[in-house]
Motif scaffolding. Sequence first.
Motif, mmCIF file in Angstrom:
data_model
loop_
_atom_site.group_PDB
_atom_site.id
_atom_site.type_symbol
_atom_site.label_atom_id
_atom_site.label_comp_id
_atom_site.label_asym_id
_atom_site.label_seq_id
_atom_site.Cartn_x
_atom_site.Cartn_y
_atom_site.Cartn_z
ATOM 1 N N SER A 95 0.838 -1.198 0.000
ATOM 2 C CA SER A 95 0.000 0.000 0.000
ATOM 3 C C SER A 95 0.874 1.250 0.000
ATOM 4 C CB SER A 95 -1.050 0.001 1.109
ATOM 5 O OG SER A 95 -0.416 0.061 2.338
ATOM 6 N N TRP A 96 2.069 1.175 0.621
ATOM 7 C CA TRP A 96 3.010 2.299 0.493
ATOM 8 C C TRP A 96 3.396 2.459 -0.987
ATOM 9 C CZ3 TRP A 96 7.979 1.672 -1.462
ATOM 10 C CH2 TRP A 96 8.728 2.858 -1.543
ATOM 11 N N TRP A 97 3.705 1.354 -1.675
ATOM 12 C CA TRP A 97 4.119 1.421 -3.082
ATOM 13 C C TRP A 97 3.011 2.050 -3.927
ATOM 14 C CZ3 TRP A 97 8.403 0.757 -6.005
ATOM 15 C CH2 TRP A 97 8.232 0.616 -7.384
ATOM 16 N N GLU A 98 1.757 1.644 -3.659
ATOM 17 C CA GLU A 98 0.634 2.188 -4.429
ATOM 18 C C GLU A 98 0.480 3.690 -4.199
ATOM 19 O OE1 GLU A 98 -1.532 0.663 -6.611
ATOM 20 O OE2 GLU A 98 -0.371 -1.192 -6.474
ATOM 21 N N SER A 99 0.675 4.123 -2.958
ATOM 22 C CA SER A 99 0.399 5.541 -2.691
ATOM 23 C C SER A 99 1.633 6.428 -2.852
ATOM 24 C CB SER A 99 -0.192 5.712 -1.286
ATOM 25 O OG SER A 99 0.733 5.267 -0.333
ATOM 26 N N MET A 100 2.847 5.892 -2.675
ATOM 27 C CA MET A 100 4.040 6.737 -2.728
ATOM 28 C C MET A 100 4.986 6.367 -3.864
ATOM 29 S SD MET A 100 3.411 8.696 -0.268
ATOM 30 C CE MET A 100 4.905 9.626 -0.020
ATOM 31 N N GLY A 101 4.761 5.219 -4.497
ATOM 32 C CA GLY A 101 5.627 4.774 -5.590
ATOM 33 C C GLY A 101 5.229 5.430 -6.903
ATOM 34 N N PRO A 102 5.778 4.963 -8.023
ATOM 35 C CA PRO A 102 5.572 5.580 -9.335
ATOM 36 C C PRO A 102 4.112 5.944 -9.600
ATOM 37 C CG PRO A 102 7.044 3.719 -9.538
ATOM 38 C CD PRO A 102 6.587 3.728 -8.116
ATOM 39 N N ALA A 103 3.876 7.212 -9.945
ATOM 40 C CA ALA A 103 2.499 7.681 -10.102
ATOM 41 C C ALA A 103 1.928 7.383 -11.484
ATOM 42 C CB ALA A 103 2.442 9.185 -9.819
ATOM 43 N N LEU A 104 2.794 7.255 -12.490
ATOM 44 C CA LEU A 104 2.286 7.071 -13.856
ATOM 45 C C LEU A 104 1.702 5.662 -14.016
ATOM 46 C CD1 LEU A 104 2.325 8.473 -16.751
ATOM 47 C CD2 LEU A 104 4.234 6.915 -17.221
ATOM 48 N N PRO A 105 0.451 5.555 -14.447
ATOM 49 C CA PRO A 105 -0.138 4.219 -14.621
ATOM 50 C C PRO A 105 0.465 3.495 -15.827
ATOM 51 C CG PRO A 105 -1.816 5.969 -14.668
ATOM 52 C CD PRO A 105 -0.487 6.631 -14.783
ATOM 53 N N THR A 106 0.804 2.234 -15.636
ATOM 54 C CA THR A 106 1.368 1.438 -16.731
ATOM 55 C C THR A 106 0.700 0.065 -16.728
ATOM 56 O OG1 THR A 106 3.127 0.790 -15.196
ATOM 57 C CG2 THR A 106 3.676 2.463 -16.821
ATOM 58 N N GLN A 107 0.725 -0.581 -17.907
ATOM 59 C CA GLN A 107 0.274 -1.981 -17.944
ATOM 60 C C GLN A 107 1.413 -2.876 -17.480
ATOM 61 O OE1 GLN A 107 -1.401 -3.477 -21.632
ATOM 62 N NE2 GLN A 107 -1.975 -1.380 -22.111
ATOM 63 N N ASP A 108 2.543 -2.747 -18.187
ATOM 64 C CA ASP A 108 3.705 -3.517 -17.774
ATOM 65 C C ASP A 108 4.995 -2.856 -18.243
ATOM 66 O OD1 ASP A 108 3.960 -4.205 -20.458
ATOM 67 O OD2 ASP A 108 2.887 -6.086 -20.201
ATOM 68 N N VAL A 109 6.095 -3.295 -17.659
ATOM 69 C CA VAL A 109 7.401 -2.674 -17.890
ATOM 70 C C VAL A 109 8.436 -3.799 -18.057
ATOM 71 C CG1 VAL A 109 9.125 -1.086 -16.937
ATOM 72 C CG2 VAL A 109 6.711 -0.780 -16.350
ATOM 73 N N TYR A 110 9.380 -3.574 -18.953
ATOM 74 C CA TYR A 110 10.448 -4.566 -19.194
ATOM 75 C C TYR A 110 11.474 -4.457 -18.066
ATOM 76 C CZ TYR A 110 13.993 -7.160 -21.859
ATOM 77 O OH TYR A 110 14.915 -8.079 -22.290
ATOM 78 N N LEU A 111 11.327 -5.337 -17.082
ATOM 79 C CA LEU A 111 12.131 -5.196 -15.864
ATOM 80 C C LEU A 111 13.025 -6.400 -15.612
ATOM 81 C CD1 LEU A 111 9.496 -3.750 -13.377
ATOM 82 C CD2 LEU A 111 11.379 -2.513 -14.458
ATOM 83 N N ARG A 112 14.065 -6.128 -14.879
ATOM 84 C CA ARG A 112 14.977 -7.175 -14.429
ATOM 85 C C ARG A 112 14.537 -7.586 -13.028
ATOM 86 N NH1 ARG A 112 21.103 -5.003 -13.330
ATOM 87 N NH2 ARG A 112 20.320 -4.046 -11.434
ATOM 88 N N THR A 113 14.449 -8.883 -12.807
ATOM 89 C CA THR A 113 14.126 -9.393 -11.480
ATOM 90 C C THR A 113 15.258 -10.318 -11.051
ATOM 91 O OG1 THR A 113 11.787 -9.387 -12.075
ATOM 92 C CG2 THR A 113 12.386 -10.618 -10.115
#
Length: 478
Positions: free
Chosen positions: A41-59
């Motif tokens: 819930s912190w990530w939802e409220s304080m993390g990246p604000a721009l809405p995206t479907q998905d992102v090419y990320l490294r895990t």
Amino acid sequence: MTSGSGGTGADYSEKIPNNVDLHEDRRLQRALESWQPNFLSWWESMGPALPTQDVYLRTAVNVGREGWAHFGHVAMRDYRWGIFLAEREPGRRIGFGEHKGEPPWQKVPGEYRSELRRLIVVQGDTEPASVEQQRNLGATAPSLYDLRNLFQVNVEEGRHLWAMVYLLHAYFGRDGREEAQELLRRNSGSEDSPRILGAFNEETPDWLSFFMFTYFTDRDGKYQLGTLKESAFDPLSRTAEFMLKEEAHHMFVGTTGVDRVVERTAQLATEHGADEVAGRGGIPLPVIQKYLNFHYSVSLDLFGGETSTNVANYYTAGLKGRWLEGRRRDDHRLTSDSIMVDALGDDGQIGQTEVAALTGLNTDLRREYIADCETGVKRWNRILADFGLDQRLKLPHVAFNRKVGAFAGIEATPDGERLSDDEWARRNGDWLPTDVDKTHVRSLMRPVRERGKIAAWIAPPRSGINGQPFDYDYVHLA
Ligand code: BYC
């Protein structure tokens, strides 16, 4: 992805991916699983604000040398934030301080509990802080490639928070759990409960600031983590080691980001003249210099005072070592050594003074950091030289714009000349970004969201991410 918790691979079948056999400690697992929704819930409220479907990320999937990461498009809220410690080093010994030569600690010794907790909390506090600072940058990304890099940095800072929260939960009992809650409660720039360290309460309102932050402030992270990697507390050492691996990409973003801004500016200056850079949609070199001055000086503050009994105690106890401790040619105890540190003389002049090596350890680390920062300035100046331009960028003096340490109470020019408060008030706009500079930079920050396109104030990167081309579909917007 790797499954099963044997070896160094991460177990992705669990709610919290990890390579620490979390399922073997049900209490700890439950405690972390109850922190997880708070994190989300912190990530939802304080993390990246721009809405995206998905992102090419490294895990991260493995902590070994080869193939430690998996790349793919993921919805950011489904990113698998996990807990990874580097492999245990067999036969490791404490490398410095009064416990030098003893085996490292697998538990927290009672006498060092509060100092260790404090170091972990300070480190942990910076991670979510930077995500908060960068929250709105997605709206103005100069390309999809840059947008993807921003989000990569953000999710990994989130993972670094997990790394510190794991240590707090696993080794510090109830007060560790309380500190983990506090890490989500404090917020960057908040009046009532700000983040702990100065630089993490500053704004990151534009992409030039973001690149300077990832160059200068993330680099403080590299050096602080390097000292924690030496720690006698083995779980902290192993966590820091793996964090450093992820951190390298963040600094790559900063280094090449500034490269590309300088390159574009140099291009416009050669084609149209230096005075025309702003008019043609670029960022004039003097403005880049001011941003550099700001981010460098607030990052110098992150190393603490030039002299500090805290750091002497940390070192003697074995909690925090020096950068590349193993390569230092001395006794690794430093009880009878001395060091020259930057200081304000009795006459009020900026100079140096000799102190016990132990109390000067913040200065030692800061100097390693400064030498590293010089390499960036060199590369940016090479770009200017390659364009045939005479102007150069430069790191300001260590006394410039400092709020912590020996020079906190005085003002100085970037060349290290002392200034009265009045002169500083009159002239600081020559050296630090003014409202006019900031407004201009912000006015350039118009988003570019078409594949393969880039904003006018920055050059495209030399190559894409993970072998993909620059015009790859790195981000699918919502
Ligand atoms: N702002 O004894 P001193 C990263 C306080 S970045 C506000 O000289 P010490 C990242 C200090 O707490 C790396 N207050 O300090 C980057 C002390 O307070 P007390 C973060 C400050 O303890 C980008 C007092 O002033 N990790 O990872 O020797 C994105 C006297 O100071 C500041 C760490 O920092 C400041 N700048 O050194 C994401 C590692 N500086 O005790 C992540 C852990 C000092 O009088 N932390 N103070 O109440 C440490 O090793 C040390 O705490 C410090 C300070 C190096 C920060």
